[in-house]
Design an enzyme around this catalytic site. Structure first.
Site, PDB file in Angstrom:
ATOM      1  N   SER A   1       0.832  -1.196   0.000  1.00  0.00           N
ATOM      2  CA  SER A   1       0.000   0.000   0.000  1.00  0.00           C
ATOM      3  C   SER A   1       0.878   1.262   0.000  1.00  0.00           C
ATOM      4  O   SER A   1       0.633   2.199  -0.776  1.00  0.00           O
ATOM      5  CB  SER A   1      -0.880  -0.054   1.252  1.00  0.00           C
ATOM      6  OG  SER A   1      -1.878   0.899   1.188  1.00  0.00           O
TER       7      SER A   1
ATOM      8  N   ARG B   1       1.565   8.239   5.971  1.00  0.00           N
ATOM      9  CA  ARG B   1       0.555   7.548   6.783  1.00  0.00           C
ATOM     10  C   ARG B   1      -0.771   8.310   6.783  1.00  0.00           C
ATOM     11  O   ARG B   1      -1.846   7.706   6.829  1.00  0.00           O
ATOM     12  CB  ARG B   1       1.056   7.278   8.211  1.00  0.00           C
ATOM     13  CG  ARG B   1       0.156   6.323   9.008  1.00  0.00           C
ATOM     14  CD  ARG B   1       0.867   5.633  10.146  1.00  0.00           C
ATOM     15  NE  ARG B   1       1.788   4.634   9.653  1.00  0.00           N
ATOM     16  CZ  ARG B   1       1.450   3.363   9.349  1.00  0.00           C
ATOM     17  NH1 ARG B   1       0.213   2.941   9.515  1.00  0.00           N
ATOM     18  NH2 ARG B   1       2.344   2.530   8.889  1.00  0.00           N
TER      19      ARG B   1
ATOM     20  N   HIS C   1      -2.228   7.226   3.602  1.00  0.00           N
ATOM     21  CA  HIS C   1      -2.627   5.821   3.759  1.00  0.00           C
ATOM     22  C   HIS C   1      -3.969   5.701   4.480  1.00  0.00           C
ATOM     23  O   HIS C   1      -4.786   4.828   4.172  1.00  0.00           O
ATOM     24  CB  HIS C   1      -1.518   5.101   4.548  1.00  0.00           C
ATOM     25  CG  HIS C   1      -1.762   3.654   4.819  1.00  0.00           C
ATOM     26  ND1 HIS C   1      -2.153   3.172   6.045  1.00  0.00           N
ATOM     27  CD2 HIS C   1      -1.672   2.568   4.029  1.00  0.00           C
ATOM     28  CE1 HIS C   1      -2.290   1.859   5.984  1.00  0.00           C
ATOM     29  NE2 HIS C   1      -2.004   1.460   4.773  1.00  0.00           N
TER      30      HIS C   1
END
Lengths: 218, 218
Positions: free
Chosen positions: B13, B39, B42
């Site tokens: 990912s 992040r 994400h």
């Protein structure tokens, strides 16, 4: 700084975000659907949600019916669980939502079956539902899955369709691996659902979608 | 469907989202900062976070120092609290984060002082910190605020600067009313901070920012 009473902030916030929305999209959704879309934008400040929320098979009415019918509601993360409006869901409708992802039983089941905790959570949710139904003279207990994180949860729901059909799905995992594909499975399933198409979604969006419907029932 | 082991999904990912990022922005941040930005993406699939995350005053090192120094960490929502990686924060650093927003004391304090629960939470957090410090022979206990929802929490932190200076702030409220203005106050404060500039942010982003730093310390 805008001087505004706390109770008016949400109203003002919705006015502002509505004024920034694409006029075509304001006409695209039903009034109830639009409240869901707007709350997803309110939660993220991300206007992509005006384009990517899909309402499948009379979604809003189906979810309302589940909530009115003492359904069991399972989230795939504790964050989504934490974000759901319990004042309405539990206070008014006496439904306590569940998240099994960190439960000891789930961790053991996942190990024993060499699978993920997200998959184990789906299997165990159905077991809990069956148990409640059987202690309830087999009176139907609807089951709702609210998925904001794990595409594998959606994949498992799809694998089990030969045996179990959920009554409603919120399909809003976020990410870049298997997320779009997993949402496609839910689209093909024809189950009543609210789907965040594409890569976007998340636990917060998942909770916002449920809350937008709950607030219509408050 | 991509066949991939669960433990490899996050790695894959991050590879995919990195490949979709603006090359200029990949060079803009330090390696540790980039892990925070990635992040946030994400968690949201929203690439705006590559442009709107601000690291103020040696932010990453400051936050790491707070975590290593037995600081008290307060979130403004239970969702953010729920999303923080407790395996590292509590398991490794013995810090149990707090969220006071739904506590009885907070609700009473807010009523008594005719203010919001978010404001009351800030006041009571400082009181808790002072109490811990005084029972600790006045040895300094750092205080960290992680704000993913309430701009009024940031405004209150700013109002109290004459008396209290927090050791670190995550300033990530989301929305359309007072959010940008409240973040400006934090920028002007010169306190070490990670700020999601503009309207975006949220409890999930707030937790993701903390987790990105925690994972660097695991």
């Amino acid at each position: 700084m805008l001087q505004i009473r706390p109770e008016d902030i949400e109203k003002k916030s919705f006015e502002i975000l509505t004024s920034k929305m694409d006029e075509e999209r304001l006409k695209f959704y039903s009034a109830d659907e639009l409240l869901v879309v707007k709350r997803a934008i309110h939660t993220t400040a991300d206007f992509d949600y005006q384009y990517n929320v899909i309402f499948q098979n009379n979604a809003i009415e189906s979810l309302k019916h589940c909530i009115q019918s003492d359904s069991m509601i399972f989230t795939d993360t504790n964050m989504a669980l934490s974000g759901i409006n319990k004042r309405i869901l539990t206070g008014k409708f006496c439904i306590t939502p569940h998240c099994l992802i960190s439960e000891t039983d789930t961790i053991e089941y996942a190990k024993k079956n060499n699978t993920t905790r997200a998959v184990a959570s789906i299997d165990l949710a159905y077991q809990m539902r069956d148990k409640k139904q059987s202690s309830n003279n087999e009176k139907k207990v609807p089951i709702v899955f609210a998925v904001g994180n794990a595409p594998t949860a959606l994949i498992r729901i799809n694998e089990l369709l030969y045996k179990y059909k959920p009554d409603f799905i919120i399909a809003a995992p976020v990410g870049f691996v298997n997320v779009i594909e997993a949402k496609e499975l839910i689209k093909q399933s024809n189950i009543p659902a609210i789907i965040c198409d594409g890569n976007k979604g998340g636990s917060n969006v998942c909770a916002a979608i449920i809350n937008a419907v709950l607030l219509q029932m408050a």
